[in-house]
Design a protein around this motif. Structure first.
Motif, mmCIF file in Angstrom:
data_model
loop_
_atom_site.group_PDB
_atom_site.id
_atom_site.type_symbol
_atom_site.label_atom_id
_atom_site.label_comp_id
_atom_site.label_asym_id
_atom_site.label_seq_id
_atom_site.Cartn_x
_atom_site.Cartn_y
_atom_site.Cartn_z
ATOM 1 N N VAL A 1 0.841 -1.259 -0.033
ATOM 2 C CA VAL A 1 0.407 -0.007 -0.168
ATOM 3 C C VAL A 1 0.897 1.343 0.049
ATOM 4 N N ASP A 2 0.865 1.738 -1.089
ATOM 5 C CA ASP A 2 1.718 2.963 -1.217
ATOM 6 C C ASP A 2 0.859 4.017 -0.304
ATOM 7 N N ILE A 3 1.593 4.870 0.426
ATOM 8 C CA ILE A 3 1.339 6.234 1.616
ATOM 9 C C ILE A 3 1.877 7.089 0.886
ATOM 10 N N SER A 4 2.416 7.226 -0.059
ATOM 11 C CA SER A 4 3.701 8.505 -0.201
ATOM 12 C C SER A 4 2.435 9.767 -0.959
ATOM 13 N N ASP A 5 1.404 9.830 -0.908
ATOM 14 C CA ASP A 5 0.827 11.024 -0.963
ATOM 15 C C ASP A 5 -0.109 11.196 0.422
ATOM 16 N N LEU A 6 -0.286 10.521 1.407
ATOM 17 C CA LEU A 6 -0.934 11.159 2.604
ATOM 18 C C LEU A 6 -0.107 12.179 2.825
ATOM 19 N N PRO A 7 -0.904 12.761 3.565
ATOM 20 C CA PRO A 7 -0.678 15.061 4.692
ATOM 21 C C PRO A 7 0.280 14.368 5.575
ATOM 22 N N LEU A 8 2.089 14.061 5.317
ATOM 23 C CA LEU A 8 2.628 12.957 6.722
ATOM 24 C C LEU A 8 3.838 13.982 7.265
ATOM 25 N N ARG A 9 3.765 14.974 5.645
ATOM 26 C CA ARG A 9 4.701 16.045 5.581
ATOM 27 C C ARG A 9 5.048 17.118 5.888
ATOM 28 N N GLU A 10 5.056 17.209 6.910
ATOM 29 C CA GLU A 10 4.956 18.715 7.985
ATOM 30 C C GLU A 10 6.043 18.424 9.348
ATOM 31 N N VAL A 11 6.937 19.321 9.506
ATOM 32 C CA VAL A 11 7.937 19.738 10.453
ATOM 33 C C VAL A 11 7.079 20.928 10.977
ATOM 34 N N ARG A 12 6.685 20.600 12.318
ATOM 35 C CA ARG A 12 6.210 21.648 13.314
ATOM 36 C C ARG A 12 6.660 21.915 15.129
ATOM 37 N N VAL A 13 7.479 23.165 15.956
ATOM 38 C CA VAL A 13 7.354 22.852 16.739
ATOM 39 C C VAL A 13 6.308 23.008 17.276
ATOM 40 N N THR A 14 6.054 22.225 18.716
ATOM 41 C CA THR A 14 4.839 22.102 19.510
ATOM 42 C C THR A 14 4.721 23.691 20.250
#
Length: 326
Positions: free
Chosen positions: A47-60
């Motif tokens: 299952v290719d998941i590369s298009d899911l919106p999980l590409r953020e780096v943020r400060v909490t």
């Protein structure tokens, strides 16, 4: 390579539905595809998941860091907030692999990668991790690169990830999403020691997906860094490594986070070293004394007895660098 079906998930719901039906998640594919070529892994569904919106780096909100599971190693290492808040993460990533691999591989995939043990990757060799109950050829074979900490009679393979050592030191948390909803697992509990079930490597439930790794806020100022000792300077796995983060205020160490790689079946937290440091003033004598505890509980094998001493020297050297007394 054995036949398999391939689907691309358009959203998280599709990914979880496919995972629930036994699909294996794939993004960069830098580990799984290799294992499939060698027939070590034989998934029936990818299952290719590369298009899911999980590409953020943020400060909490509290000043920690949340890194999406699909952020590449290269993007994470170069991110200005990662570099300024937790340079140990950037350094671990940059020492991990070639530039091409760092551009493809993801944070989620990196911590999920499987061992580089040669017996695991040789399908003709006995390996409890690959074929439960078959035995462990490394125990009495050539085991120079194998673990001295966290081993069992079933497995002595090391975990290969560098950034996982940094996450272990910083006491990160893994965010998961599955059929039963969201949950969080401490990094120390996410990667499992082999015990009698070395084939079970992560605390994942069926169909669960890694969504992020979160590093907690730590007191400032904080100095951190990663040191990797290997047989060659170019792309190579660690003989041993050390991730260190120190909070020094008023000339006294208030917080100490230390973990080792290349020597454990999982990234190995060193609480005895940390305990020896806290409340003390940085000094050459302190680094040496604290590092003596780095190999507590080690069980070296025939070919890797040198690793215990090498680990102590690696931890001592990195304490000196991060502590500012080199």
């Amino acid at each position: 390579m054995h036949p398999f079906s391939f689907t691309k998930a358009a959203n998280t719901r599709e990914a979880l539905n496919a995972g629930r039906r036994g699909g294996r998640y794939i993004a960069g594919g830098t580990t799984l595809v290799d294992l499939m070529r060698e027939t070590v892994e034989r998934p029936e569904r990818l299952v290719d998941i590369s298009d899911l919106p999980l590409r953020e780096v943020r400060v909490t909100e509290r000043g920690g860091l949340r890194i999406g599971a699909l952020v590449s190693m290269a993007e994470t290492a170069a991110h200005p907030k990662v570099r300024s808040l937790f340079p140990v993460i950037s350094e671990a990533l940059e020492l991990s692999a070639s530039a091409q691999l760092r551009n493809m591989a993801t944070i989620g995939g990196n911590i999920m990668q499987r061992t580089r043990c040669t017996y695991f990757r040789d399908v003709s060799a006995d390996c409890n991790k690959r074929d439960p109950g078959s035995g462990c050829a490394a125990l009495h074979g050539f085991n120079r690169m194998h673990a001295i900490l966290g081993t069992s009679e079933s497995c002595v393979a090391t975990h290969p990830s560098d950034v996982a050592v940094a996450f272990a030191a910083l006491e990160a948390t893994v965010h998961l999403l599955g059929p039963d909803g969201e949950r969080r697992v401490r990094f120390a509990d996410f990667l499992l020691r082999p015990g009698s079930t070395p084939d079970r490597e992560q605390a994942l439930r069926s169909g669960e997906l890694i969504t992020a790794v979160e590093v907690p806020a730590l007191p400032r100022p904080l100095r951190s860094g990663y040191l990797k000792v290997r047989d060659r300077q170019s792309y190579e796995f660690a003989l041993t490594s050390a991730a260190v983060a120190l909070h020094v205020r008023g000339g006294v160490i208030r917080e100490a986070k230390v973990a080792a790689g290349g020597v454990g079946t999982v990234p190995w937290k060193l609480p005895a070293v940390e305990k020896h440091l806290i409340g003390e003033r940085p000094s050459e004598a302190l680094w040496t004394a604290a590092a003596e505890h780095a190999a507590d509980g080690a069980r070296p094998l025939e070919n890797n007895r040198f690793k215990a001493d090498l680990l102590k020297r690696t931890v001592e050297r990195q304490l000196r660098v991060v502590g500012g007394t080199k």
